[in-house]
Write a protein that holds these residues in place. Structure first.
Motif, PDB file in Angstrom:
ATOM      1  N   CYS A   6      41.812 -53.782   0.034  1.00  0.00           N
ATOM      2  CA  CYS A   6      41.298 -54.516  -1.123  1.00  0.00           C
ATOM      3  C   CYS A   6      42.212 -54.406  -2.341  1.00  0.00           C
ATOM      4  O   CYS A   6      41.903 -54.968  -3.395  1.00  0.00           O
ATOM      5  CB  CYS A   6      39.900 -54.013  -1.470  1.00  0.00           C
ATOM      6  SG  CYS A   6      39.880 -52.289  -1.998  1.00  0.00           S
ATOM      7  N   LYS A   9      42.936 -57.360  -4.667  1.00  0.00           N
ATOM      8  CA  LYS A   9      41.764 -58.045  -5.219  1.00  0.00           C
ATOM      9  C   LYS A   9      41.377 -57.452  -6.575  1.00  0.00           C
ATOM     10  O   LYS A   9      41.670 -56.297  -6.866  1.00  0.00           O
ATOM     11  CB  LYS A   9      40.572 -57.915  -4.270  1.00  0.00           C
ATOM     12  CG  LYS A   9      40.821 -58.557  -2.933  1.00  0.00           C
ATOM     13  CD  LYS A   9      39.628 -58.377  -2.033  1.00  0.00           C
ATOM     14  CE  LYS A   9      39.913 -58.975  -0.668  1.00  0.00           C
ATOM     15  NZ  LYS A   9      38.749 -58.836   0.208  1.00  0.00           N
ATOM     16  N   ARG A  11      38.945 -55.676  -8.913  1.00  0.00           N
ATOM     17  CA  ARG A  11      37.846 -54.723  -8.693  1.00  0.00           C
ATOM     18  C   ARG A  11      36.970 -54.700  -9.933  1.00  0.00           C
ATOM     19  O   ARG A  11      37.460 -54.508 -11.051  1.00  0.00           O
ATOM     20  CB  ARG A  11      38.399 -53.328  -8.430  1.00  0.00           C
ATOM     21  CG  ARG A  11      37.337 -52.300  -8.162  1.00  0.00           C
ATOM     22  CD  ARG A  11      37.995 -50.929  -7.891  1.00  0.00           C
ATOM     23  NE  ARG A  11      37.000 -49.959  -7.564  1.00  0.00           N
ATOM     24  CZ  ARG A  11      36.413 -49.148  -8.450  1.00  0.00           C
ATOM     25  NH1 ARG A  11      36.754 -49.215  -9.724  1.00  0.00           N
ATOM     26  NH2 ARG A  11      35.514 -48.279  -8.065  1.00  0.00           N
ATOM     27  N   CYS A  42      32.488 -53.241  -1.948  1.00  0.00           N
ATOM     28  CA  CYS A  42      33.616 -52.948  -1.070  1.00  0.00           C
ATOM     29  C   CYS A  42      33.450 -51.575  -0.419  1.00  0.00           C
ATOM     30  O   CYS A  42      33.223 -50.582  -1.103  1.00  0.00           O
ATOM     31  CB  CYS A  42      34.914 -52.991  -1.864  1.00  0.00           C
ATOM     32  SG  CYS A  42      36.385 -52.650  -0.874  1.00  0.00           S
ATOM     33  N   HIS A  44      35.801 -49.998   0.976  1.00  0.00           N
ATOM     34  CA  HIS A  44      37.051 -49.246   0.855  1.00  0.00           C
ATOM     35  C   HIS A  44      37.184 -48.534  -0.492  1.00  0.00           C
ATOM     36  O   HIS A  44      37.628 -47.395  -0.546  1.00  0.00           O
ATOM     37  CB  HIS A  44      38.255 -50.171   1.061  1.00  0.00           C
ATOM     38  CG  HIS A  44      38.274 -50.826   2.396  1.00  0.00           C
ATOM     39  ND1 HIS A  44      38.583 -50.154   3.555  1.00  0.00           N
ATOM     40  CD2 HIS A  44      37.988 -52.088   2.768  1.00  0.00           C
ATOM     41  CE1 HIS A  44      38.499 -50.968   4.577  1.00  0.00           C
ATOM     42  NE2 HIS A  44      38.139 -52.161   4.132  1.00  0.00           N
ATOM     43  N   CYS A  45      36.793 -49.229  -1.569  1.00  0.00           N
ATOM     44  CA  CYS A  45      36.994 -48.641  -2.898  1.00  0.00           C
ATOM     45  C   CYS A  45      35.677 -48.383  -3.639  1.00  0.00           C
ATOM     46  O   CYS A  45      35.696 -47.853  -4.739  1.00  0.00           O
ATOM     47  CB  CYS A  45      37.889 -49.552  -3.742  1.00  0.00           C
ATOM     48  SG  CYS A  45      37.092 -51.084  -4.280  1.00  0.00           S
ATOM     49  N   HIS A  49      33.851 -56.901  -5.486  1.00  0.00           N
ATOM     50  CA  HIS A  49      34.818 -57.989  -5.453  1.00  0.00           C
ATOM     51  C   HIS A  49      34.077 -59.308  -5.314  1.00  0.00           C
ATOM     52  O   HIS A  49      32.897 -59.327  -4.961  1.00  0.00           O
ATOM     53  CB  HIS A  49      35.774 -57.844  -4.253  1.00  0.00           C
ATOM     54  CG  HIS A  49      36.514 -56.558  -4.198  1.00  0.00           C
ATOM     55  ND1 HIS A  49      37.467 -56.191  -5.117  1.00  0.00           N
ATOM     56  CD2 HIS A  49      36.441 -55.532  -3.318  1.00  0.00           C
ATOM     57  CE1 HIS A  49      37.946 -55.000  -4.794  1.00  0.00           C
ATOM     58  NE2 HIS A  49      37.336 -54.572  -3.709  1.00  0.00           N
ATOM     59  N   THR A  51      34.136 -63.167  -3.357  1.00  0.00           N
ATOM     60  CA  THR A  51      34.647 -63.796  -2.151  1.00  0.00           C
ATOM     61  C   THR A  51      34.200 -65.246  -2.060  1.00  0.00           C
ATOM     62  O   THR A  51      33.148 -65.614  -2.588  1.00  0.00           O
ATOM     63  CB  THR A  51      34.210 -63.037  -0.878  1.00  0.00           C
ATOM     64  OG1 THR A  51      34.796 -63.656   0.263  1.00  0.00           O
ATOM     65  CG2 THR A  51      32.701 -63.009  -0.724  1.00  0.00           C
TER      66      THR A  51
END
Length: 60
Positions: A6, A9, A11, A42, A44-45, A49, A51
């Protein structure tokens, strides 16, 4: 250490900030290459985000 997927992108710190940004993109969509339709958390973080992909369902 590699960047998470990500990383490129934008954040947002929380859901409210992402929803405000989403509404802002809808008001000026003619300037954006993508048409964001929703915000998502997200994995991952742990940020948020935007989309252009519709929400996935179990059938997809």
């Amino acid at each position: 250490m590699t960047d998470p997927p990500c990383a490129p992108k934008i954040r947002y710190r929380d859901r409210i900030a992402a929803l405000i940004a989403l509404e802002s993109t809808r008001r000026r969509e003619h300037r954006r290459p993508k048409n964001e339709v929703r915000a998502y958390r997200c994995r991952h973080c742990a940020g948020w985000h935007l989309t252009s992909q519709p929400k996935r369902t179990k059938e997809n």
